[in-house]
Motif scaffolding. Structure first.
Motif, PDB file in Angstrom:
ATOM      1  N   UNK A  93       1.006  -1.211   0.040  1.00 49.98           N
ATOM      2  CA  UNK A  93       0.111  -0.117  -0.081  1.00 49.98           C
ATOM      3  C   UNK A  93       0.924   1.245  -0.108  1.00 49.98           C
ATOM      4  N   UNK A  94       0.355   2.351  -0.559  1.00 49.54           N
ATOM      5  CA  UNK A  94       1.124   3.385  -0.549  1.00 49.54           C
ATOM      6  C   UNK A  94       0.262   4.716  -0.308  1.00 49.54           C
ATOM      7  N   UNK A  95       0.849   5.686   0.123  1.00 50.89           N
ATOM      8  CA  UNK A  95       0.080   7.203   0.342  1.00 50.89           C
ATOM      9  C   UNK A  95       0.761   8.117  -0.597  1.00 50.89           C
ATOM     10  N   UNK A  96       0.062   8.994  -1.233  1.00 47.86           N
ATOM     11  CA  UNK A  96       0.387   9.617  -2.259  1.00 47.86           C
ATOM     12  C   UNK A  96      -0.510  10.892  -2.170  1.00 47.86           C
ATOM     13  N   UNK A 109       1.399   1.065 -12.556  1.00 45.38           N
ATOM     14  CA  UNK A 109       1.421   0.585 -11.125  1.00 45.38           C
ATOM     15  C   UNK A 109       0.183  -0.233 -10.849  1.00 45.38           C
ATOM     16  N   UNK A 110      -0.982   0.093 -11.290  1.00 43.37           N
ATOM     17  CA  UNK A 110      -2.298  -0.485 -11.060  1.00 43.37           C
ATOM     18  C   UNK A 110      -2.200  -2.223 -11.751  1.00 43.37           C
ATOM     19  N   UNK A 111      -1.529  -2.389 -12.826  1.00 40.63           N
ATOM     20  CA  UNK A 111      -1.258  -3.664 -13.240  1.00 40.63           C
ATOM     21  C   UNK A 111      -0.376  -4.314 -12.586  1.00 40.63           C
ATOM     22  N   UNK A 112       0.675  -4.045 -11.762  1.00 41.28           N
ATOM     23  CA  UNK A 112       1.823  -4.295 -10.978  1.00 41.28           C
ATOM     24  C   UNK A 112       1.014  -5.034  -9.904  1.00 41.28           C
ATOM     25  N   UNK A 113       0.164  -4.244  -8.968  1.00 42.79           N
ATOM     26  CA  UNK A 113      -0.542  -4.498  -7.795  1.00 42.79           C
ATOM     27  C   UNK A 113      -1.769  -5.264  -8.148  1.00 42.79           C
ATOM     28  N   UNK A 114      -2.198  -5.865  -6.942  1.00 43.27           N
ATOM     29  CA  UNK A 114      -3.325  -6.921  -7.118  1.00 43.27           C
ATOM     30  C   UNK A 114      -4.231  -6.123  -6.480  1.00 43.27           C
ATOM     31  N   UNK A 115      -5.514  -7.075  -6.322  1.00 34.88           N
ATOM     32  CA  UNK A 115      -6.840  -6.662  -5.537  1.00 34.88           C
ATOM     33  C   UNK A 115      -6.466  -6.539  -4.043  1.00 34.88           C
ATOM     34  N   UNK A 116      -5.559  -6.985  -3.555  1.00 32.01           N
ATOM     35  CA  UNK A 116      -5.334  -6.826  -2.087  1.00 32.01           C
ATOM     36  C   UNK A 116      -4.491  -5.592  -1.739  1.00 32.01           C
ATOM     37  N   UNK A 117      -3.977  -4.929  -2.853  1.00 29.05           N
ATOM     38  CA  UNK A 117      -3.081  -3.736  -2.704  1.00 29.05           C
ATOM     39  C   UNK A 117      -3.788  -2.414  -2.849  1.00 29.05           C
ATOM     40  N   UNK A 142      -3.217  15.542 -10.719  1.00 28.28           N
ATOM     41  CA  UNK A 142      -3.715  14.433  -9.552  1.00 28.28           C
ATOM     42  C   UNK A 142      -5.277  13.749 -10.001  1.00 28.28           C
ATOM     43  N   UNK A 143      -6.016  14.407 -10.534  1.00 30.74           N
ATOM     44  CA  UNK A 143      -7.384  13.717 -10.984  1.00 30.74           C
ATOM     45  C   UNK A 143      -6.807  12.830 -12.094  1.00 30.74           C
ATOM     46  N   UNK A 144      -6.073  13.297 -13.196  1.00 29.00           N
ATOM     47  CA  UNK A 144      -5.845  12.343 -14.311  1.00 29.00           C
ATOM     48  C   UNK A 144      -5.080  11.167 -13.856  1.00 29.00           C
ATOM     49  N   UNK A 145      -4.083  11.319 -12.862  1.00 26.97           N
ATOM     50  CA  UNK A 145      -3.429  10.415 -12.366  1.00 26.97           C
ATOM     51  C   UNK A 145      -4.179   9.151 -11.466  1.00 26.97           C
ATOM     52  N   UNK A 146      -5.062   9.795 -10.788  1.00 26.35           N
ATOM     53  CA  UNK A 146      -5.976   8.878  -9.873  1.00 26.35           C
ATOM     54  C   UNK A 146      -7.052   8.114 -10.690  1.00 26.35           C
ATOM     55  N   UNK A 147      -7.734   8.910 -11.701  1.00 28.61           N
ATOM     56  CA  UNK A 147      -8.464   8.288 -12.622  1.00 28.61           C
ATOM     57  C   UNK A 147      -7.710   7.322 -13.506  1.00 28.61           C
ATOM     58  N   UNK A 152      -7.571   1.504 -14.713  1.00 29.09           N
ATOM     59  CA  UNK A 152      -6.809   0.464 -14.873  1.00 29.09           C
ATOM     60  C   UNK A 152      -7.028  -0.683 -13.857  1.00 29.09           C
ATOM     61  N   UNK A 153      -7.770  -0.431 -12.905  1.00 23.89           N
ATOM     62  CA  UNK A 153      -8.170  -1.837 -12.137  1.00 23.89           C
ATOM     63  C   UNK A 153      -7.652  -1.492 -10.695  1.00 23.89           C
ATOM     64  N   UNK A 154      -6.897  -0.309 -10.632  1.00 27.57           N
ATOM     65  CA  UNK A 154      -6.305  -0.115  -9.230  1.00 27.57           C
ATOM     66  C   UNK A 154      -7.212  -0.008  -8.152  1.00 27.57           C
ATOM     67  N   UNK A 155      -6.839  -0.598  -6.944  1.00 27.03           N
ATOM     68  CA  UNK A 155      -7.418  -0.242  -5.660  1.00 27.03           C
ATOM     69  C   UNK A 155      -7.266   1.082  -5.142  1.00 27.03           C
ATOM     70  N   UNK A 156      -8.052   1.953  -5.000  1.00 27.85           N
ATOM     71  CA  UNK A 156      -7.973   3.455  -4.367  1.00 27.85           C
ATOM     72  C   UNK A 156      -8.594   3.708  -3.158  1.00 27.85           C
ATOM     73  N   UNK A 157      -8.051   4.283  -2.290  1.00 25.80           N
ATOM     74  CA  UNK A 157      -8.554   4.927  -1.303  1.00 25.80           C
ATOM     75  C   UNK A 157      -8.561   6.346  -1.194  1.00 25.80           C
ATOM     76  N   UNK A 158      -9.498   7.201  -0.767  1.00 30.05           N
ATOM     77  CA  UNK A 158      -9.374   8.684  -0.378  1.00 30.05           C
ATOM     78  C   UNK A 158      -8.990   8.866   0.882  1.00 30.05           C
TER      79      UNK A 158
END
Length: 170
Positions: A93-96, A109-117, A142-147, A152-158
């Motif tokens: 997990x990472x904070x950014x 990055x989303x393609x490297x990480x999996x559903x638990x990350x 920021x919005x373009x990157x988060x989107x 790409x399937x990344x698991x994001x928290x806000x």
């Protein structure tokens, strides 16, 4: 006494570089220049492998990249480091603040990480207030990157720090 084999979770600062100048950040002078005593560094994949011997750490399950002095996404080898950790089935997990790199990088990055990350995007308000605290973070970037990460399937928290200037946007 603890042994290396007992370690389950590691919180790891892999850079003290950042694109932002948040007023309460210990890396800078009240939202201004970087403090003079801080030597800017970034951990490479090669250094990471030496510092964290994951192959011999039988209990290691999670690595958190959450900078006190820097944003992990500034580290140009972060994707390679995450890929290396994923070889050992370690949750990442990472904070950014999300305001660096390009959308293609976030897709990768989303393609490297999996559903638990997951990636925690620290966004303190909307387009008219995020920059008040997250100084130097471009809203559109920021919005373009988060989107790109999410699409790409990344698991994001806000994460949203509430201040007087943004509390109406919660």
């Amino acid at each position: 006494m603890y042994k290396l084999d007992d370690v389950i979770t590691v919180e790891w600062e892999i850079t003290n570089r950042c694109n932002a100048s948040c007023p309460q950040c210990p890396r800078n002078n009240y939202g201004g220049s970087v403090i003079e005593s801080l030597k800017l560094t970034t951990i490479t994949l090669e250094q990471a492998k030496k510092m964290l011997p994951v192959g011999s750490m039988k209990s290691l399950r999670t690595v958190y990249f959450c900078g006190t002095y820097g944003d992990p996404a500034v580290n140009i080898e972060l994707i390679e480091i995450c890929s290396w950790l994923k070889q050992y089935n370690i949750q990442v997990s990472l904070h950014t603040n999300g305001g660096m790199q390009k959308p293609e990088w976030w897709k990768k990055l989303a393609n490297v990480l999996d559903k638990d990350d997951f990636v925690v995007f620290s966004i303190d308000g909307l387009s008219d207030t995020n920059h008040v605290y997250r100084r130097g973070v471009n809203w559109k970037t920021l919005i373009n990157n988060a989107s790109a990460f999410i699409n790409a399937g990344g698991n994001a928290h806000w994460d949203f720090i509430v201040f007087r200037h943004n509390e109406h946007q919660v």
